[in-house]
Write an enzyme that holds these catalytic residues in place. Structure first.
Site, PDB file in Angstrom:
ATOM      1  N   GLU A  54      -6.127  -8.696   1.246  1.00  0.00           N
ATOM      2  CA  GLU A  54      -6.640  -8.453   2.412  1.00  0.00           C
ATOM      3  C   GLU A  54      -8.285  -7.890   1.722  1.00  0.00           C
ATOM      4  O   GLU A  54      -8.462  -7.131   1.048  1.00  0.00           O
ATOM      5  CB  GLU A  54      -5.896  -6.781   3.299  1.00  0.00           C
ATOM      6  CG  GLU A  54      -4.148  -7.563   3.433  1.00  0.00           C
ATOM      7  CD  GLU A  54      -4.177  -5.962   4.163  1.00  0.00           C
ATOM      8  OE1 GLU A  54      -4.827  -5.263   4.473  1.00  0.00           O
ATOM      9  OE2 GLU A  54      -2.834  -5.641   4.002  1.00  0.00           O
ATOM     10  N   GLU A  70       0.846  -1.056  -0.560  1.00  0.00           N
ATOM     11  CA  GLU A  70       0.114   0.222   0.073  1.00  0.00           C
ATOM     12  C   GLU A  70       0.801   1.486   0.048  1.00  0.00           C
ATOM     13  O   GLU A  70       1.640   1.735   1.082  1.00  0.00           O
ATOM     14  CB  GLU A  70      -1.410   0.061   1.126  1.00  0.00           C
ATOM     15  CG  GLU A  70      -1.999  -1.157   1.115  1.00  0.00           C
ATOM     16  CD  GLU A  70      -2.692  -1.065   2.543  1.00  0.00           C
ATOM     17  OE1 GLU A  70      -2.721  -0.556   3.294  1.00  0.00           O
ATOM     18  OE2 GLU A  70      -4.232  -2.001   2.455  1.00  0.00           O
TER      19      GLU A  70
HETATM   20  C1  BG6 Z   1      -4.210  -1.871   6.111  1.00  0.00           C
HETATM   21  C2  BG6 Z   1      -3.002  -2.538   5.915  1.00  0.00           C
HETATM   22  O1  BG6 Z   1      -4.117  -0.938   5.449  1.00  0.00           O
HETATM   23  O2  BG6 Z   1      -6.136  -2.672   6.578  1.00  0.00           O
HETATM   24  C3  BG6 Z   1      -2.699  -3.132   7.052  1.00  0.00           C
HETATM   25  O3  BG6 Z   1      -2.447  -3.061   5.303  1.00  0.00           O
HETATM   26  C4  BG6 Z   1      -4.641  -3.311   8.338  1.00  0.00           C
HETATM   27  O4  BG6 Z   1      -1.504  -3.407   7.748  1.00  0.00           O
HETATM   28  C5  BG6 Z   1      -5.089  -3.271   7.528  1.00  0.00           C
HETATM   29  O5  BG6 Z   1      -4.085  -4.276   9.854  1.00  0.00           O
HETATM   30  C6  BG6 Z   1      -6.163  -2.762   8.258  1.00  0.00           C
HETATM   31  O6  BG6 Z   1      -5.914  -0.926   8.987  1.00  0.00           O
HETATM   32  P1  BG6 Z   1      -5.740  -0.893  10.496  1.00  0.00           P
HETATM   33  O7  BG6 Z   1      -5.516   0.226  10.573  1.00  0.00           O
HETATM   34  O8  BG6 Z   1      -7.213  -1.194  10.715  1.00  0.00           O
HETATM   35  O9  BG6 Z   1      -5.173  -1.993  11.720  1.00  0.00           O
END
Ligand code: BG6
Length: 456
Positions: A358, A160
């Site tokens: 993800e 990202e």
């Molecule tokens: C993504 C990242 O943007 O979102 C992860 O690659 C991150 O590392 C995930 O944990 C969720 O974001 P957050 O800030 O809610 O943990």
């Protein structure tokens, strides 16, 4: 059944969010280890303690039935000084993890860099702000390809870039006002994108039968209304937020019209002739993208509520809806159709295979009196998004796989352990480590049963 038998059913993590072992066995400090965090949230010393629990965690992955596991490697565990001597104990740690995954028929999908940079490089030259970062990243990537390339065939470059460029806690850069959309952010991104090109090239040169991809935090943008101005601003938003980086990776240049817009705002970086050549040096084999929800954007107007820095632009406004609530973490509503839209947009623009690296749901749930975690909302979210993947495949879009964020409760960037995404619960809080016991949640068993139905 829509999914072919080689479809990757996986789960995702990143090094600094699960490993712990912050300074163990020769690891150097990373930006994420020294960044400022809100008071009261956990630091990176232990997190989910994967560093000591990896055997147990891989057994759980086996039980879950995933055929792939997305993990990242900590740059400063391999090169404590960022560019000096290799820490052999660091290599050994990942050797053990990778070998154990393979013994269990779980393919490791490795992100070279997920939000952490050796602090030594910040001290040496202010990290990604300096062009020196490009060569050091290439050197680090080369070490990984040479050492792990006999076993790891699927690689992801830098997680990202959009988030990394704006977060000084991740990129470690110290400049005056990190919340500003300044040209510095775009210089950081420019260097990240140049560095990524070396990773594509070196991977193809060194690792036989490899595949490598950039990882986009894809922002699927809907226009706020059917007014021309809102539609136009939403197109600009999507181009800046998503295509700016992906066009360089896949087409070898910044999106032309958007570049001119950012040039007028003094935000565009200077692209030398040498940079243009590097941009055309090599290209990825597929696109990895992370998707949680979609956004609405319209013509620019002043906003009072909380806006993350990457949404602050004079060319558009992102409608963030309600303020974040502690029991409902996502600022936007769940939008599984947005995943289909994202895949269609990416496939139509780039004609490359896709992978959802993800997708997941955050909650605050803790075990009930019987010790169970009944995370039905997560199950609903995952079911909807997996159904969306089915529709993507049915549209004849090449989708390689789907990875739940995250396999295990991990350190959330801003909210520590109060915000949990895992299929597996980790018994700790921000303040107390307790016993770090692993407890599979109801969603774990739901995903397990779902994967089983795909393998019959
Ligand atoms: C993504 C990242 O943007 O979102 C992860 O690659 C991150 O590392 C995930 O944990 C969720 O974001 P957050 O800030 O809610 O943990």
């Amino acid at each position: 059944m829509s999914f072919n038998k080689n479809f990757y059913w996986g789960a995702s993590t990143s090094a600094f969010q699960i490993e712990g072992g912050k300074q163990l066995d020769g690891k150097g400090l990373s930006t994420v280890d020294t960044r400022k965090v809100k008071s009261g949230i956990a630091d990176t010393s232990i997190t989910s303690d994967f560093y000591h629990h990896w055997r147990e965690d891989i057994s759980l992955m086996k039980e879950l039935g995933i055929n792939s596991f997305r993990m990242s490697i900590s740059w400063s565990r391999i090169l404590p000084e960022g560019n000096g001597n290799i820490n052999l104990t660091g290599l050994k740690f990942y050797d053990q993890v990778i070998d154990c995954l393979l013994e269990n028929n779980i393919e490791p999908i490795v992100t070279i860099n997920h939000f952490d940079m050796p602090v030594a490089l910040i001290k040496q030259y202010n990290g990604w702000i300096s062009r020196k970062s490009i060569g050091d990243f290439a050197n680090y990537a080369q070490i990984l390809f040479k050492h792990f390339g006999d076993r790891v065939k699927t690689w992801l470059t830098i997680n990202e870039p959009l988030m990394l460029m704006y977060n000084p806690g991740y990129n470690g850069s110290h400049y005056n006002n990190p919340d500003d959309t300044t040209q510095t952010n775009f210089i950081i991104l420019h260097h990240i994108l140049l560095a990524e090109k070396y990773a594509f090239k070196l991977c193809h040169q060194i690792v036989k039968f490899s595949k490598i991809a950039p990882v986009s935090a894809f922002q699927n943008v809907y226009p706020l209304s059917t007014n021309y101005e809102d539609i136009s601003a939403s197109m600009t938003a999507e181009s800046i937020l998503s295509y700016w980086a992906l066009d360089v990776a896949i087409k070898g240049h910044y999106p032309i019209e958007t570049f001119e817009m950012l040039k007028k705002l003094n935000l565009a970086p200077i692209v030398s002739h040498a940079d243009e050549n590097i941009f055309c040096m090599d290209y990825p084999d597929f696109i990895a993208f992370n998707y949680y929800s979609s956004i609405h954007a319209g013509k620019h107007q002043p906003q009072n509520n909380f806006i993350p820095p990457f949404y602050k632009f004079p060319l558009f406004s992102v409608n963030m809806g309600e303020e974040r609530k502690t029991d409902k973490w996502s600022a936007m509503e769940s939008d599984a159709n947005g995943l289909i839209m994202s895949a269609r947009k990416l496939y139509n623009r780039y004609h490359l295979e896709l992978m959802v690296t993800e997708n997941g749901y955050a909650d605050t749930q803790t075990p009930d009196e019987s010790g169970q975690i009944d995370d039905q909302e997560r199950i609903n979210y995952l079911r909807d998004h997996i159904n969306a993947c089915k529709q993507i495949v049915d549209l004849d879009i090449s989708l390689l796989g789907y990875f739940v964020w995250s396999f295990i409760d991990s350190l959330s960037g801003r909210e520590g352990f109060s915000k949990r995404y895992g299929l597996v619960y980790v018994n700790r809080t921000d303040q107390d480590l307790y016993d770090l016991k692993r407890i599979p949640k109801k969603s774990f068993y739901w995903y397990k049963n779902f994967i089983k139905t795909q393998n019959v």
